[in-house]
Write a protein that holds these residues in place. Structure first.
Motif, short mmCIF file in Angstrom:
data_model
loop_
_atom_site.label_atom_id
_atom_site.label_comp_id
_atom_site.label_asym_id
_atom_site.label_seq_id
_atom_site.Cartn_x
_atom_site.Cartn_y
_atom_site.Cartn_z
N TYR A 177 4.33 7.98 1.96
CA TYR A 177 4.64 8.97 0.94
C TYR A 177 4.29 10.37 1.45
CZ TYR A 177 5.04 10.68 -3.91
OH TYR A 177 5.42 11.33 -5.07
N VAL A 227 -4.72 8.02 3.06
CA VAL A 227 -4.03 9.26 3.37
C VAL A 227 -4.32 9.64 4.82
CG1 VAL A 227 -5.93 10.63 2.39
CG2 VAL A 227 -3.68 11.69 2.73
N VAL A 243 -0.51 12.73 -4.50
CA VAL A 243 -1.25 12.03 -3.44
C VAL A 243 -2.41 11.24 -4.03
CG1 VAL A 243 -2.72 12.39 -1.42
CG2 VAL A 243 -0.58 13.67 -1.63
N THR A 292 -8.12 7.33 0.05
CA THR A 292 -7.92 8.47 -0.84
C THR A 292 -9.11 8.67 -1.77
OG1 THR A 292 -5.57 7.92 -0.79
CG2 THR A 292 -6.25 9.55 -2.39
N GLN A 336 0.84 -1.20 0.00
CA GLN A 336 0.00 0.00 0.00
C GLN A 336 0.87 1.25 0.00
OE1 GLN A 336 -2.01 1.51 3.76
NE2 GLN A 336 -3.82 0.76 2.67
N VAL A 337 0.41 2.27 -0.75
CA VAL A 337 1.01 3.60 -0.64
C VAL A 337 0.12 4.42 0.29
CG1 VAL A 337 1.71 5.70 -1.84
CG2 VAL A 337 2.01 3.49 -2.96
N HIS A 338 0.68 4.83 1.39
CA HIS A 338 -0.07 5.59 2.40
C HIS A 338 0.52 6.99 2.45
CE1 HIS A 338 -2.50 5.37 6.31
NE2 HIS A 338 -2.07 6.63 6.21
N ALA A 339 -0.21 7.98 1.99
CA ALA A 339 0.27 9.36 1.99
C ALA A 339 0.13 9.97 3.37
CB ALA A 339 -0.50 10.19 0.97
N SER A 353 -1.59 7.16 -3.91
CA SER A 353 -1.90 6.57 -2.60
C SER A 353 -3.28 5.91 -2.56
CB SER A 353 -1.81 7.64 -1.51
OG SER A 353 -2.86 8.58 -1.62
#
Length: 490
Positions: A195, A210, A203, A224, A30-33, A207
């Motif tokens: 991120y 967030v 973003v 997001t 996972q991309v977590h902003a 992501s």
């Protein structure tokens, strides 16, 4: 699978509370902003995760098991890596030497270079990177390629959680796409990415979740897809930002020509024809290496034109440019725009003190400094505060104050909001438009196409050291990139 859990994290420095009870969860792949204004606590939270700071309160768990980091090596052994905005690389050493710095494989008492280089090549290949190799010197690499080296360093220690702090701050538009593809590859491997970015588009592009921080506390964590840009900005700054950019100039507000160049050229530029008028903001677009910054430096006399005509008279030096009423807000404010260990007041007086040919305004006096700093919305407007302790946005406002002491007729901006949070961006944009309405001619270079489109009254596009075309206000990103990248564009 929940890979990382941070619960109730708190931190104080010298009695000042920086973080209070912050929770953060991140899942594998996972991309977590993590977003918020400068000073919200993002960097402190990430440094706690990376073992740089020890928290005063709270717990950290990886794979459900409690961990405690007293040193960055502890975090590294648990699979956490952080890539800072300013890379931690040795430019004179090779890619492989940087990747394995301090962890070099040894064979018979000597560094096993063959193994080190082979492993580096394997890691590069896994990311699809073929433009450079393990033996290349880091100093010869582009900023984007150096970022790849930092990612390879993280992978070489089996990082499962990678923190990226403003990873696109120094990248040109086309290099951002490379980073996007690398992040997708990392996600496919199950790596979690935290991120940090001020750029809303990134973003929302990258992501899945967030977290918003404000004043050291967590405001919310949401998917997001469940929030829009305007709502996210409101959560960050605590107020509505109905429009990202101030209104453009009307034809009646655009006045006489303040600066003109005809046939300007030097070692890096050729055939430059350009006019800047009072009251307008002219955007400058182009890929990295297109000549955008070189154009600003030529006008400012730092890398002067050696051919062509210019009005005011072509400056041979920076001092001559300042005397002619030309100012430059440089791309790198820390290295070129400010004396970091001096006060905001002393920095605001830098141009006035060194400009013999132009008469400083009343703002240049000590008594007028606070009023000057208030006019550029420095918070707080304290002339005695050292600039190094200010946020990026406030540092940029001090740079603007520096030029206001001599009231330039033409002000050139190179990446005016790089590394600046959304609230400070809006303030800088408003100030730029205010300067234009007061009769200044402004040229603005930006790698952020939304900023160029939102701020510019017209846009010139650079390619190969020449002006490849001019586009009207409100043009699309696709139209700009077509001119910037197409050999057929005129």
């Amino acid at each position: 699978m929940r890979l990382l859990e941070m619960r109730g994290v708190g931190k104080s420095f010298f009695g000042v509370r920086v973080l209070t009870g912050v929770d953060l969860d991140v899942e594998a792949g996972q991309v977590h902003a993590v977003v918020g204004e400068n000073g919200a606590g993002k960097s402190t939270l990430m440094k706690i995760l990376a073992g740089v700071h020890v928290p005063d309160a709270g717990t950290i768990a990886i794979d459900g098991k409690p961990v405690a980091f007293g040193h960055p090596l502890d975090a590294q052994r648990s699979g956490v890596a952080i890539i800072y905005q300013e890379f931690n690389l040795l430019p004179e050493r090779s890619v492989a030497e940087n990747v394995f710095l301090g962890r070099e494989p040894v064979r018979r008492g000597l560094v096993d270079r063959a193994k080190m280089e082979a492993e580096t090549e394997r890691l590069l290949s896994g990311l699809g990177e073929t433009s450079f190799g393990a033996r290349d010197a880091v100093r010869r690499l582009s900023v984007a390629q150096q970022q790849v080296v930092e990612i390879v360093k993280a992978l070489s220690v089996d990082a499962r959680i990678i923190v990226m702090d403003e990873p696109t701050a120094s990248l040109a538009e086309h290099e951002v796409e490379l980073l996007y593809s690398l992040i997708h590859r990392l996600r496919e491997r199950g790596i979690a990415i935290l991120y940090i970015s001020h750029r809303m588009r990134e973003v929302f592009d990258l992501s899945q979740r967030v977290t918003v921080l404000k004043d050291g506390t967590r405001v919310t964590t949401v998917a997001t897809s469940d929030v829009g840009p305007a709502e996210l900005v409101k959560l960050m700054v605590g107020r509505e930002l109905n429009d990202y950019f101030p209104p453009r100039a009307t034809p009646a507000e655009i006045g006489e020509v303040r600066l003109s160049v005809h046939g300007g050229g030097n070692e890096k530029l050729s055939g430059i024809d350009l006019e800047l008028r009072a009251g307008e903001i002219v955007g400058v677009a182009g890929l990295q290496g297109s000549g955008r910054t070189e154009l600003a430096k030529a006008i400012f006399g730092a890398e002067p034109f050696v051919s062509g005509e210019m009005t005011p008279r072509r400056p041979r030096t920076v001092r001559q440019a300042v005397a002619a009423g030309i100012g430059l807000v440089t791309e790198d404010r820390k290295a070129e725009g400010l004396a970091l260990r001096q006060s905001a007041g002393d920095n605001a007086l830098l141009v006035a003190r060194t400009s013999a040919a132009r008469t400083p305004t009343g703002r240049a006096s000590r008594s007028g400094l606070r009023t000057l700093l208030e006019s550029v919305r420095l918070s707080p407007p304290d002339p005695e505060r050292e600039v190094r302790y200010l946020s990026g946005g406030n540092q940029q406002k001090v740079v603007l104050a520096k030029w206001m002491t001599v009231n330039p007729k033409v002000l050139l901006f190179d990446e005016p909001t790089r590394g600046v949070d959304v609230g400070a961006k809006a303030a800088i944009h408003d100030l730029m438009r205010q300067f234009a309405r007061n009769g200044m001619a402004i040229m603005m270079i930006s790698s952020e196409l939304p900023e160029l489109i939102g701020m510019s009254d017209r846009i010139i596009v650079m390619r190969d050291g020449r002006i490849a075309g001019e586009l009207p206000a409100g043009v699309s990103e696709e139209a700009i990139m077509h001119v910037a990248a197409s050999e057929e564009a005129a």
